[in-house]
Write an enzyme that holds these catalytic residues in place. Structure first.
Site, PDB file in Angstrom:
ATOM      1  N   ASN A  57      -4.805   5.798  -6.505  1.00 34.65           N
ATOM      2  CA  ASN A  57      -5.610   6.716  -5.520  1.00 34.65           C
ATOM      3  C   ASN A  57      -4.500   7.837  -4.667  1.00 34.65           C
ATOM      4  O   ASN A  57      -4.707   8.414  -4.055  1.00 34.65           O
ATOM      5  CB  ASN A  57      -5.806   5.491  -4.068  1.00 34.65           C
ATOM      6  CG  ASN A  57      -5.245   4.369  -3.565  1.00 34.65           C
ATOM      7  OD1 ASN A  57      -3.418   4.834  -3.182  1.00 34.65           O
ATOM      8  ND2 ASN A  57      -5.158   3.611  -3.279  1.00 34.65           N
ATOM      9  N   GLU A 103       0.542  -1.635  -0.035  1.00 36.89           N
ATOM     10  CA  GLU A 103       0.209  -0.336  -0.070  1.00 36.89           C
ATOM     11  C   GLU A 103       0.723   0.850   0.095  1.00 36.89           C
ATOM     12  O   GLU A 103       1.815   1.242   0.777  1.00 36.89           O
ATOM     13  CB  GLU A 103      -0.666  -0.248   1.383  1.00 36.89           C
ATOM     14  CG  GLU A 103      -1.748  -1.152   1.060  1.00 36.89           C
ATOM     15  CD  GLU A 103      -3.025  -0.902  -0.069  1.00 36.89           C
ATOM     16  OE1 GLU A 103      -3.017   0.743  -0.606  1.00 36.89           O
ATOM     17  OE2 GLU A 103      -3.365  -2.133  -1.016  1.00 36.89           O
ATOM     18  N   TYR A 147       4.678   4.217  -6.410  1.00 33.52           N
ATOM     19  CA  TYR A 147       3.454   2.823  -6.863  1.00 33.52           C
ATOM     20  C   TYR A 147       2.599   3.207  -7.738  1.00 33.52           C
ATOM     21  O   TYR A 147       2.011   4.143  -8.424  1.00 33.52           O
ATOM     22  CB  TYR A 147       2.348   3.999  -5.363  1.00 33.52           C
ATOM     23  CG  TYR A 147       1.443   2.941  -5.378  1.00 33.52           C
ATOM     24  CD1 TYR A 147       1.136   2.440  -5.262  1.00 33.52           C
ATOM     25  CD2 TYR A 147      -0.018   3.737  -5.599  1.00 33.52           C
ATOM     26  CE1 TYR A 147      -0.244   1.095  -4.535  1.00 33.52           C
ATOM     27  CE2 TYR A 147      -1.204   3.443  -5.089  1.00 33.52           C
ATOM     28  CZ  TYR A 147      -0.913   1.999  -4.789  1.00 33.52           C
ATOM     29  OH  TYR A 147      -2.620   0.870  -4.201  1.00 33.52           O
ATOM     30  N   GLU A 170      -2.256  -2.643  -9.641  1.00 32.69           N
ATOM     31  CA  GLU A 170      -3.084  -3.278 -10.963  1.00 32.69           C
ATOM     32  C   GLU A 170      -3.323  -2.428 -12.110  1.00 32.69           C
ATOM     33  O   GLU A 170      -3.682  -2.735 -12.338  1.00 32.69           O
ATOM     34  CB  GLU A 170      -3.557  -3.987  -9.880  1.00 32.69           C
ATOM     35  CG  GLU A 170      -4.844  -4.486  -9.439  1.00 32.69           C
ATOM     36  CD  GLU A 170      -4.757  -3.697  -8.038  1.00 32.69           C
ATOM     37  OE1 GLU A 170      -4.351  -3.449  -7.340  1.00 32.69           O
ATOM     38  OE2 GLU A 170      -6.174  -3.377  -7.735  1.00 32.69           O
ATOM     39  N   LYS A 171      -4.015  -1.328 -11.100  1.00 30.64           N
ATOM     40  CA  LYS A 171      -5.275  -0.367 -12.112  1.00 30.64           C
ATOM     41  C   LYS A 171      -4.011  -0.282 -13.778  1.00 30.64           C
ATOM     42  O   LYS A 171      -4.961   0.242 -14.524  1.00 30.64           O
ATOM     43  CB  LYS A 171      -5.302   1.090 -11.390  1.00 30.64           C
ATOM     44  CG  LYS A 171      -6.045   1.136 -10.116  1.00 30.64           C
ATOM     45  CD  LYS A 171      -6.074   2.168  -9.492  1.00 30.64           C
ATOM     46  CE  LYS A 171      -6.541   1.723  -7.981  1.00 30.64           C
ATOM     47  NZ  LYS A 171      -5.553   1.164  -6.522  1.00 30.64           N
ATOM     48  N   TYR A 183       3.710  -4.879  -8.725  1.00 35.53           N
ATOM     49  CA  TYR A 183       2.768  -5.299  -9.196  1.00 35.53           C
ATOM     50  C   TYR A 183       2.610  -5.729 -10.427  1.00 35.53           C
ATOM     51  O   TYR A 183       2.441  -6.679 -11.013  1.00 35.53           O
ATOM     52  CB  TYR A 183       1.388  -4.044  -9.033  1.00 35.53           C
ATOM     53  CG  TYR A 183       1.025  -3.511  -7.887  1.00 35.53           C
ATOM     54  CD1 TYR A 183      -0.280  -4.474  -7.302  1.00 35.53           C
ATOM     55  CD2 TYR A 183       1.336  -2.672  -6.367  1.00 35.53           C
ATOM     56  CE1 TYR A 183      -0.852  -3.762  -6.344  1.00 35.53           C
ATOM     57  CE2 TYR A 183       1.123  -2.442  -6.106  1.00 35.53           C
ATOM     58  CZ  TYR A 183      -0.199  -2.987  -5.381  1.00 35.53           C
ATOM     59  OH  TYR A 183      -0.578  -2.201  -4.213  1.00 35.53           O
ATOM     60  N   ARG A 226      -6.337  12.588  -8.163  1.00 32.98           N
ATOM     61  CA  ARG A 226      -7.311  11.932  -9.342  1.00 32.98           C
ATOM     62  C   ARG A 226      -8.714  12.069  -9.493  1.00 32.98           C
ATOM     63  O   ARG A 226      -9.428  12.391 -10.657  1.00 32.98           O
ATOM     64  CB  ARG A 226      -7.984   9.968  -8.934  1.00 32.98           C
ATOM     65  CG  ARG A 226      -7.916   9.593  -7.874  1.00 32.98           C
ATOM     66  CD  ARG A 226      -7.869   8.701  -8.015  1.00 32.98           C
ATOM     67  NE  ARG A 226      -8.388   7.694  -6.952  1.00 32.98           N
ATOM     68  CZ  ARG A 226      -8.889   6.694  -6.450  1.00 32.98           C
ATOM     69  NH1 ARG A 226      -8.421   5.281  -7.248  1.00 32.98           N
ATOM     70  NH2 ARG A 226      -9.648   5.833  -5.841  1.00 32.98           N
TER      71      ARG A 226
END
Ligand SMILES: *[C@@H]1O[C@H](CO)[C@@H](O)[C@H](O)[C@H]1NC(C)=O
Ligand SMILES: *[C@@H]1O[C@H](CO)[C@@H](O)[C@H](O)[C@H]1NC(C)=O
Ligand SMILES: *[C@@H]1O[C@H](CO)[C@@H](O)[C@H](O)[C@H]1NC(C)=O
Ligand SMILES: *[C@@H]1O[C@H](CO)[C@@H](O)[C@H](O)[C@H]1NC(C)=O
Length: 364
Positions: free
Chosen positions: A250, A140, A256, A259-260, A171, A206
């Site tokens: 996010n 995270e 960072y 998986e997005k 990821y 975002r």
């Protein structure tokens, strides 16, 4: 571009029949078989591809036992047999979740989410062997890793998506080779942009970009926030109906990239519009020419205009898939694969190290 090759040979010293067969396919591997003691030289001199690899796995010589203290988010996976060898061909690497083996574990892994209750979640009442390494694990971004201060001076290694973590577990990663996934040259996609979001917060960067962008172009929004959740089965086919996908993280944190991007956009075969770390970070981690970065545009209006232009110009759109001929991506989803990576990194990890201030490290 930090392309990486996937090595399958982590176990040259105890060969199985299948591995023997694989070895016969290349000169290097036969040599490696014959000269097992000089395997390292073989890797370096005869297989330049491996030499180029950023994270060259060295072969560790002894058994390593890894104890996972609590399963991340309470979801367990089977650990019977020798999972690292059977599933990932990583040898001498034994995973367990049996906390009674604490006193003999070489490495104990603690996932941050299960440390929310602070020190009481840790086995501080047990005798900790002096050679045992404790690993702090989190995938995270900093904003989701609260209460780190009490954890100071306890951990020896960090395990995260950050490239400067002791055990780097992204990821997804980019490798040389062709993308197996077929790309339809001119699919008739029925929509321009989609976005899947479950936890929408107006104060997130975002959210602001989305609110401005939707004034200029239609955006198909799915996910819990919009009360249009997608099942795992529907996720990629739905995203694949649009030309672009908003791979908006996010939070914008160092390295960072979740998986997005790797799953939602790349696996769906659509062009990602990214918001997250800097363009330089994306360039270092993703296939060449594979994304559109929000920060490259002065305004949402400019970005919208650009997306419409690219969508209307087949050649320009297909440029974003050129990398399929030279690169491929690999995603990581199974916690066991991530844990087995500890053994791959093991020979290069600092023998003695203590994170005296984990909070500062996380925010650095
Ligand atoms: C390593 O583990 C294997 C499999 O459990 C075992 O057969 C072997 O004796 C172990 N080696 C050492 C040095 O402990
Ligand atoms: C857990 O480990 C302990 C100590 O090695 C052992 O006695 C016990 O049988 C193990 N439990 C399970 C469920 O494997
Ligand atoms: C895409 O759809 C349009 C309009 O429905 C049609 O005229 C065109 O032939 C289609 N193109 C392809 C490649 O299927
Ligand atoms: C790991 O961290 C602990 C706690 O700070 C420390 O006492 C120990 O010496 C460290 N172990 C190694 C092998 O570095």
């Amino acid at each position: 571009m930090a392309a990486e090759f996937h090595t399958t040979e982590q176990c040259p010293f105890d060969l199985k029949h299948t591995q023997l067969a694989a070895m016969k396919t290349s000169g290097c591997r036969i040599l490696l078989f014959i000269l097992s003691l000089s395997s390292l030289l073989c890797y370096i001199f005869l297989d330049p591809a491996l030499y180029l690899q950023e994270a060259q796995p060295a072969v560790h010589q002894r058994n390593i036992s890894i104890l996972l203290w609590r399963w991340p988010f309470g979801r367990s996976y089977r650990l019977d047999g020798d999972k690292c060898l059977e599933m990932y061909n990583i040898c001498r690497c034994f995973l367990t979740d049996n906390t009674s083996t604490f006193s003999t574990a070489d490495v104990v892994v603690f996932h941050h989410q299960e440390l929310k209750e602070g020190l009481s979640s840790l086995p501080l009442h047990l005798d900790r062997p002096s050679s045992q390494h404790w690993v702090w694990l989190s995938l995270e971004p900093p904003v989701n890793n609260a209460n780190l201060t009490p954890l100071s001076g306890l951990f020896n290694w960090t395990m995260s998506y950050r490239r400067d973590a002791d055990i780097y577990i992204p990821y997804g990663k980019t490798m040389l080779g062709r993308e197996a996934q077929r790309f339809q040259a001119a699919p008739n996609r029925s929509c321009l942009v989609s976005w899947v979001v479950s936890r929408y917060r107006p104060q997130q960067a975002r959210a602001a970009v989305y609110q401005s962008l939707k004034k200029y172009i239609p955006i198909q929004v799915y996910g819990k926030w919009n009360k249009k959740p997608l099942s795992n089965k529907k996720l990629l086919p739905t995203i694949a109906k649009c030309e672009f996908y908003l791979s908006f993280e996010n939070s914008e944190a160092k390295d960072y990239i979740s998986e997005k991007l790797w799953r939602n956009a790349f696996q769906a075969g659509v062009v990602p519009v990214v918001l997250g770390p800097s363009r330089a970070t994306y360039e270092a981690m993703t296939p060449p020419g594979s994304f559109i970065h929000v920060a490259d545009f002065k305004s949402a209006a400019d970005l919208a205009t650009y997306l419409k232009q690219v969508a209307a110009d087949r050649q320009a759109y297909e440029e974003f898939f050129q990398w399929h001929h030279t690169h491929r991506i690999k995603t990581y989803t199974d916690w066991r694969e991530r844990l087995c990576q500890i053994c791959v990194h093991f020979p290069r990890l600092a023998a003695s190290r203590v994170y005296q201030d984990l909070e500062s490290w996380v925010h650095s």
